[in-house]
Design an enzyme around this catalytic site. Sequence first.
Site, short mmCIF file in Angstrom:
data_model
loop_
_atom_site.label_atom_id
_atom_site.label_comp_id
_atom_site.label_asym_id
_atom_site.label_seq_id
_atom_site.Cartn_x
_atom_site.Cartn_y
_atom_site.Cartn_z
N ASP A 105 0.83 -1.20 0.00
CA ASP A 105 0.00 0.00 0.00
C ASP A 105 0.87 1.26 0.00
O ASP A 105 0.68 2.16 -0.78
CB ASP A 105 -0.98 0.00 1.19
N ASP A 108 7.08 3.87 3.53
CA ASP A 108 7.36 5.03 4.37
C ASP A 108 8.86 5.01 4.71
O ASP A 108 9.68 5.40 3.88
CB ASP A 108 6.44 4.90 5.60
P1 IMP Z 1 7.50 1.37 6.58
O1 IMP Z 1 7.97 0.04 7.08
O2 IMP Z 1 7.92 2.50 7.51
O3 IMP Z 1 7.89 1.64 5.15
O4 IMP Z 1 5.92 1.38 6.69
C1 IMP Z 1 5.13 0.64 5.83
C2 IMP Z 1 3.80 0.27 6.43
O5 IMP Z 1 3.39 1.22 7.42
C3 IMP Z 1 2.72 0.30 5.38
O6 IMP Z 1 2.55 -0.97 4.79
C4 IMP Z 1 1.49 0.74 6.14
O7 IMP Z 1 0.84 -0.38 6.69
C5 IMP Z 1 2.05 1.60 7.25
N1 IMP Z 1 1.98 3.04 6.94
C6 IMP Z 1 3.00 3.86 6.58
N2 IMP Z 1 2.59 5.12 6.40
C7 IMP Z 1 1.25 5.11 6.63
C8 IMP Z 1 0.22 6.13 6.56
O8 IMP Z 1 0.44 7.32 6.26
N3 IMP Z 1 -1.03 5.71 6.87
C9 IMP Z 1 -1.35 4.43 7.20
N4 IMP Z 1 -0.42 3.45 7.26
C10 IMP Z 1 0.87 3.78 6.97
#
Ligand code: IMP
Length: 181
Positions: A105, A108
Amino acid sequence: MKEITLFDKTFKTFIPNEKIEEAIDQVADKLNKDFEGCTDIPVLLCILNGSIMFTSELMKRLTFNCAFASMKLSSYNGTESTGEVKQLLGPTCSLKGKRVIVVEDIVDTGNTIVALDRIIREMGAEDVKICTMLLKPDMYDKDIQLDYVAMEIPNAFIVGFGLDYNELGRNYKDIYVIKEQ
Ligand code: IMP
């Protein structure tokens, strides 16, 4: 709907559904070009729960033969990434010898993608491609190539189109951004 309230937070419309659909059309075209005529069976790996809506919209547009599997990880708590990625479920089919297209989805910090890439390669996948609906480029600081990115957004917390705030908001067809109180 211009605004939605989920628990204690209010969100306003950020990306309307038509724009999301257009971006998905473009990313599907790119996948179709890259995988056209493939003789293996690539696996679309839906990362639950957030990418369920994106995966279903994307799949409808794909014109090459592919298999489907899902997997669940968790790294988010409320509106913050915890940095720790837990494997909660799946993958629902063997990935050994397969070309895997990870369908996420949102990317981040990239912690989830790094963990996924490692886990999938350890399972014997032949290749791993990353396809994400959204990317927060200001936050992403990892080396893994993001092969297919439908939309880039600034660093703000968003919900809708599969994305949640403590499990609420996934059902909305537009994407909403948090309103700073
Ligand atoms: P990362 O591991 O920091 O890249 O985060 C990835 C996961 O965090 C995604 O698959 C989402 O489930 C969640 N996530 C990151 N940013 C958001 C946001 O703005 N809204 C909701 N979920 C988020």
